[in-house]
Enzyme design. Structure first.
Site, PDB file in Angstrom:
ATOM      1  CE  LYS A   1       2.025  -1.639   5.965  1.00 25.11           C
ATOM      2  NZ  LYS A   1       1.695  -2.230   4.647  1.00 25.11           N
ATOM      3  CB  SER A   2       7.971   0.201   3.935  1.00 29.80           C
ATOM      4  OG  SER A   2       7.519  -0.802   4.818  1.00 29.80           O
TER       5      SER A   2
ATOM      6  CB  SER B   1      -0.946   0.013   1.212  1.00 31.13           C
ATOM      7  OG  SER B   1      -0.212   0.016   2.421  1.00 31.13           O
TER       8      SER B   1
ATOM      9  CB  SER C   1      -1.581  -3.655  12.657  1.00 32.96           C
ATOM     10  OG  SER C   1      -1.335  -2.457  11.983  1.00 32.96           O
TER      11      SER C   1
END
Length: 198
Positions: free
Chosen positions: A39-40, A37, A107
């Site tokens: 995030k990192s 998506s 998560s």
């Protein structure tokens, strides 16, 4: 299970003392979203910008933690909860030290994210890095979705395991609509507002 003979040892320096030394409030920026998506990628760029501004920042990536602290954990629901519990405890310590913590973890369940928030209290920003499964699968830089579809990766979020979309995150970064650069700018602004000492 806690040992009754263990006592929490308090020091003479408060959280606010540490914040004053660094000139910022500690904050856990918890980025949730599907694999691929963004995030990192967003966390890496945000860390670079904040460090360039003289901020004390540390980035905690879910994959990186599984190379060390969480290397004994698998991907069952029980292990995922333990993965998040340990990560949240680390974030809480860093926040207490006065750091801005950029935490990137899928998560997938709301209860996992609630657990993370509980550990850091009001020093928590939940960021939903939004992209649907189809978009993430097209990006798929690690080839994980392809492997999951082929049955090579069990319990893969978005394919064979659920992802519960956050109902009321503190911030949504839609990587289908906005570029990484735009998302980073939005996130940096949010963090700077939150971490200002009052």
């Amino acid at each position: 299970m806690k040992n009754e003979h263990i006592t929490f040892h308090r020091g003479k320096v408060s959280r606010n003392d540490r914040f004053s030394v660094l000139g910022q409030k500690g904050v856990a920026v918890w980025m949730t979203g599907l694999s691929a998506s963004g995030k990192s990628t967003i966390a890496v760029e945000t860390e670079k910008i904040l460090i360039g501004m003289g901020k004390a920042v540390y980035r905690i990536d879910g994959d990186n933690l599984r190379h060390g602290l969480n290397s004994d954990l698998g991907f069952s629901e029980k292990d995922r909860f333990e993965n998040i519990r340990r990560a949240a405890e680390v974030c809480a310590l860093f926040v207490d030290a006065g750091l801005i913590v950029l935490a990137s973890f899928i998560s997938p369940l709301a209860s996992m994210r609630s657990l993370a928030r509980e550990k850091t209290g009001d020093s928590f920003i939940e960021v939903y890095v939004k992209a649907d499964v189809e978009t993430c699968e097209k990006r798929d830089p690690k080839g994980l979705y392809k492997k999951a579809r082929a049955g090579e990766i069990p319990d893969f979020t978005g394919v064979t395991a659920p992802y519960e979309v956050p109902r009321s995150p503190d911030l949504v970064l839609d990587t289908e609509r906005y570029s990484i650069e735009e998302c980073v700018r939005i996130l940096v602004d949010k963090i700077l507002q939150f971490s200002v000492l009052k």
